[in-house]
Design a protein around this motif. Sequence first.
Motif, PDB file in Angstrom:
ATOM      1  N   PHE A   2       0.755  -0.920  -0.373  1.00  0.00           N
ATOM      2  CA  PHE A   2      -0.470   0.218  -0.355  1.00  0.00           C
ATOM      3  C   PHE A   2       0.982   1.578  -0.121  1.00  0.00           C
ATOM      4  N   VAL A   3       1.922   1.282   0.467  1.00  0.00           N
ATOM      5  CA  VAL A   3       3.374   2.224   0.737  1.00  0.00           C
ATOM      6  C   VAL A   3       3.291   2.586  -0.200  1.00  0.00           C
ATOM      7  N   TYR A   4       2.859   1.422  -1.755  1.00  0.00           N
ATOM      8  CA  TYR A   4       3.779   2.032  -3.363  1.00  0.00           C
ATOM      9  C   TYR A   4       2.525   2.682  -3.206  1.00  0.00           C
ATOM     10  N   LEU A   5       1.400   1.831  -3.305  1.00  0.00           N
ATOM     11  CA  LEU A   5       0.109   2.958  -3.977  1.00  0.00           C
ATOM     12  C   LEU A   5       0.053   4.199  -3.694  1.00  0.00           C
ATOM     13  N   VAL A   6       0.458   4.669  -2.653  1.00  0.00           N
ATOM     14  CA  VAL A   6      -0.892   6.072  -2.735  1.00  0.00           C
ATOM     15  C   VAL A   6       0.677   6.591  -3.477  1.00  0.00           C
ATOM     16  N   ASN A   7       2.103   6.436  -3.298  1.00  0.00           N
ATOM     17  CA  ASN A   7       2.384   6.783  -3.429  1.00  0.00           C
ATOM     18  C   ASN A   7       3.025   7.793  -5.229  1.00  0.00           C
ATOM     19  N   TRP A   8       2.348   6.080  -5.468  1.00  0.00           N
ATOM     20  CA  TRP A   8       2.281   6.311  -6.939  1.00  0.00           C
ATOM     21  C   TRP A   8       1.137   6.709  -8.032  1.00  0.00           C
ATOM     22  N   MET A   9       0.170   7.045  -6.770  1.00  0.00           N
ATOM     23  CA  MET A   9      -0.948   8.352  -7.070  1.00  0.00           C
ATOM     24  C   MET A   9       0.028   9.509  -7.143  1.00  0.00           C
ATOM     25  N   ARG A  10       0.567   9.796  -7.312  1.00  0.00           N
ATOM     26  CA  ARG A  10       1.573  11.173  -6.744  1.00  0.00           C
ATOM     27  C   ARG A  10       2.019  11.603  -8.239  1.00  0.00           C
ATOM     28  N   PRO A  11       1.841  12.810  -8.710  1.00  0.00           N
ATOM     29  CA  PRO A  11       1.361  13.387 -10.325  1.00  0.00           C
ATOM     30  C   PRO A  11       3.059  13.269 -10.678  1.00  0.00           C
ATOM     31  N   SER A  12       2.785  12.505 -11.541  1.00  0.00           N
ATOM     32  CA  SER A  12       4.303  12.692 -12.261  1.00  0.00           C
ATOM     33  C   SER A  12       6.158  12.615 -11.469  1.00  0.00           C
ATOM     34  N   PHE A  13       6.201  11.676 -10.775  1.00  0.00           N
ATOM     35  CA  PHE A  13       7.334  11.891 -10.310  1.00  0.00           C
ATOM     36  C   PHE A  13       8.508  10.959 -10.838  1.00  0.00           C
ATOM     37  N   HIS A  14       7.843  10.224 -11.841  1.00  0.00           N
ATOM     38  CA  HIS A  14       8.414   9.612 -13.242  1.00  0.00           C
ATOM     39  C   HIS A  14       9.635  10.341 -13.801  1.00  0.00           C
ATOM     40  N   ALA A  35      -2.344   1.752  -9.414  1.00  0.00           N
ATOM     41  CA  ALA A  35      -2.802   1.870  -8.325  1.00  0.00           C
ATOM     42  C   ALA A  35      -4.434   1.650  -8.409  1.00  0.00           C
ATOM     43  N   ALA A  36      -4.630   2.599  -9.353  1.00  0.00           N
ATOM     44  CA  ALA A  36      -6.269   2.571  -9.228  1.00  0.00           C
ATOM     45  C   ALA A  36      -7.118   2.024  -9.690  1.00  0.00           C
ATOM     46  N   MET A  37      -5.926   0.493 -10.468  1.00  0.00           N
ATOM     47  CA  MET A  37      -7.027  -0.743 -10.047  1.00  0.00           C
ATOM     48  C   MET A  37      -6.756  -1.798  -9.471  1.00  0.00           C
ATOM     49  N   VAL A  38      -5.954  -1.607  -8.032  1.00  0.00           N
ATOM     50  CA  VAL A  38      -5.506  -2.592  -7.458  1.00  0.00           C
ATOM     51  C   VAL A  38      -6.838  -2.039  -5.386  1.00  0.00           C
ATOM     52  N   LEU A  39      -6.052  -0.357  -5.400  1.00  0.00           N
ATOM     53  CA  LEU A  39      -6.838   0.406  -5.087  1.00  0.00           C
ATOM     54  C   LEU A  39      -8.874   0.241  -5.317  1.00  0.00           C
ATOM     55  N   ASN A  40      -9.013   0.442  -6.117  1.00  0.00           N
ATOM     56  CA  ASN A  40     -10.498   0.735  -6.470  1.00  0.00           C
ATOM     57  C   ASN A  40     -11.285   1.637  -5.789  1.00  0.00           C
TER      58      ASN A  40
END
Length: 475
Positions: free
Chosen positions: A240-252, A310-315
């Motif tokens: 879950f730590v990864y998921l919420v951070n992956w939702m941060r806009p444009s960090f790649h 992230a969106a698919m897992v969180l739903n």
Amino acid sequence: MLSESAQERLNLYRQLMNEVKPVTVTQLAAVTGLNRRTALMRLQAVQADLQQIDATHPALLLKNTMINYQALTVDVAVYASFLLGQATTTQFALITLLHSDWYEPQFLNALQMSRATLYRRLRPLQEFLRPLGVTVALNPVRFKGDEVVIRLFYDQLFWHILAGGTTLPGLIPNEEQQVEWINQLQEQLPSATAAHLALSLAIAQHRQGHPLKGLDWSAFVPWPDVALDTTSIALDAQRFVYLVNWMRPSFHVDDQTSLAAFVGYHVRHQSKAWQLVEALDGYLSRRFDQNSVVLNHLPLMGNLLVVIVAAMVLNHKLPFDEWGLDDDPLNTPIPRLRQALTNFFETAHFDFELTPAVKDTLTAAFFQLLWPHLPQLNEALRLRVAFDPHLTQRSVDQLTVNLSHVRYLRLVNWTQSPELIITTDHAQVVFPDPAIHAPYYYVDSESFASWSRMHAFLQAEAAKKVRQMQANIVY
């Protein structure tokens, strides 16, 4: 989430930042429709806030008469995060994590607040959470509802406060073991602060016995390289730590070594996320007559993939519209792109289901990620700015470094019909070049405050242009 008085102070500060020259308190009162006494009291409250943010902050008011625009050096986003950090709603959220055994009397005593005041100030929080199926309880103090939604709420609320530079005492302990985990996670997460926050929330919820339930982890591929050696948080909470951070806009960014491998995995396995990216690229390329909007840009592909996963897992629909909190004027939802994304999700067919919550999240996320890559949509909306042609090369270089990265500006030559001329020579403002017909804006290159005011002014002008053009565009 702010109290009425805090929102009034923030609105007033925004207005001050958008002014182009000093005004008296009386003039400000006339502009805002307030009486002079109310305007003065709000300015005094803003001044007190600014001095809490920075004890050395210069006085905003001069003899309670003039507004000192030299003092407007705190960014609006920083001030907003400060006010949010001070809010009763935020203090309540903190208490539920740090003192979950407290009851209403202890909370009232800690805040030195009456019961009636507490209920009034928590009402916006209750109204905000009700559509998400989460309720506020006071005996003991806690949130009741879906654990996934509650954790998303915590993360997004606290992240916006921390990102603005406001600290939250006690929330992020500097434990040696946790610091070690942060060092492990930094390669794959946008920032140490974001990772530290997510871990702190995970540990707090684990200690309180609130497990995550009902998440479908099948889309969570490939597995992150880092597996934390810990029993402090469950495996699902680590993910879950990864998921919420992956939702941060444009960090790649381009130089991330893990990005190519991440994208490559999804391409090779034709994952659900990759099928969605391919379909989106084809649709947008046809819709906007542009060859491969997505597939020629690795960071964009990576960002799209992580938010899809992230969106698919969180739903779940995100508690905050995180993608709309940026002050960049170009983040205004231009109807054409918004409508295109809505149509895409209505007409695209896949071998897998996308729930309404996933579609809502992805529509907002895709808009923010795709906007810069569709120049035909945003080029006309950028504020055209030129540099004074009489400046030295050193001054031009200074201005270029400061403004070339600003997305809502289009740097042009003074002969290309600029809407504004930037100069570091005050004489040009007094005696402008007769061959130049655009207005001048002077910035003192030796003053940080002057640079800050310039950015605030340009942002306000860009936002004004976007609003004016939107009012005249027919889609």
